[in-house]
Scaffold this active site. Structure first.
Site, PDB file in Angstrom:
ATOM      1  N   CYS A   1       4.310  -0.836   6.225  1.00 60.73           N
ATOM      2  CA  CYS A   1       4.614   0.090   7.421  1.00 60.73           C
ATOM      3  C   CYS A   1       3.567   1.172   7.522  1.00 60.73           C
ATOM      4  CB  CYS A   1       6.150   0.729   7.260  1.00 60.73           C
ATOM      5  SG  CYS A   1       7.312  -0.830   7.362  1.00 60.73           S
TER       6      CYS A   1
ATOM      7  N   SER B   1      13.120  -2.962   7.143  1.00 61.49           N
ATOM      8  CA  SER B   1      12.040  -2.212   8.443  1.00 61.49           C
ATOM      9  C   SER B   1      12.662  -2.661   9.712  1.00 61.49           C
ATOM     10  CB  SER B   1      10.836  -3.285   8.211  1.00 61.49           C
ATOM     11  OG  SER B   1      10.230  -2.913   6.737  1.00 61.49           O
TER      12      SER B   1
END
Length: 223
Positions: free
Chosen positions: A169, A138
């Site tokens: 996310c 990420s």
């Protein structure tokens, strides 16, 4: 010390909040002569909500704390066995654009994984790095007065189950993976120097100063 030096701090396993505070203080107090820094750290279990974070993406956090972050993006999870790399770069001094920095970080992860014979790719529609459609890294940044902070979180050898408590996310059903699922036996110690070497290469940085002191008081990190 030259402002062109890149200082690498290996902080070991730390709670998220004190590191986040120190990172903000470093960014607020730095000046044009302050060397850039990268902090390598593992965090105790925590969910962090980015600036765009929506509560509906927190499905059932349970006993894992949820902390608000000012990085870009939605909710993610940090825990032991995940390599977090905070990237504090003076973009103006290094003549690097924001998009160039993001690309450099993503390519750093792709190159690092390639060293373990893992084929990965970035996606224009969903920031981060992916292996066979599953997210392995990420990415979330913020820029203040021409300087970056926050960074990346690469899943290396961790418990992935907390990701099932969120929409990672902001993407419902997004599957997560980690390096040891692709390359058993991989360790954070093996990953760290590769991340730094590839990142330095992509930004043409040659002067690197490694610091290893996990017990370093955070006040000492402030300039």
């Amino acid at each position: 010390m030259s402002p062109d030096t890149l200082i690498i701090r290996q902080l070991g396993l730390q709670p998220w909040a004190p590191v986040s505070l120190a990172m903000h203080q470093f960014t607020d107090q730095r000046n044009d002569e302050t060397p850039d820094e990268i902090w390598l750290v593992e965090h105790l279990p925590v969910f962090t909500q980015g600036q765009a974070g929506k509560s509906e993406h927190l499905l059932m956090p349970g006993d894992i704390p949820v902390m608000q972050s000012d990085r870009g993006g939605q909710v993610t999870y940090h825990g032991p066995g995940q390599q977090v790399m905070y990237v504090m770069i003076n973009l103006k001094r290094r003549r690097v654009g924001v998009r160039q920095l993001v690309t450099a970080i993503e390519q750093t992860v792709v190159d690092t994984l390639a060293a373990f014979s893992v084929s990965a790719n970035a996606r224009s529609d969903a920031p981060g790095v992916y292996v066979d459609g599953k997210k392995i890294c990420s990415l979330g940044l913020r820029i203040r007065q021409g300087c970056s902070f926050h960074g990346l979180a690469l899943n290396v050898d961790m418990d992935l189950s907390p990701f099932q408590r969120i929409n990672p996310c902001g993407y419902a059903g997004l599957e997560m993976t980690q390096l040891t699922q692709q390359h058993p036996g991989a360790t954070l110690a093996a990953v760290q120097p590769l991340l730094i070497a590839h990142f330095a290469h992509h930004l043409a940085i040659t002067d690197i100063d490694w610091r290893e002191d996990p017990s370093l008081p955070f006040s000492s990190l402030r300039h």
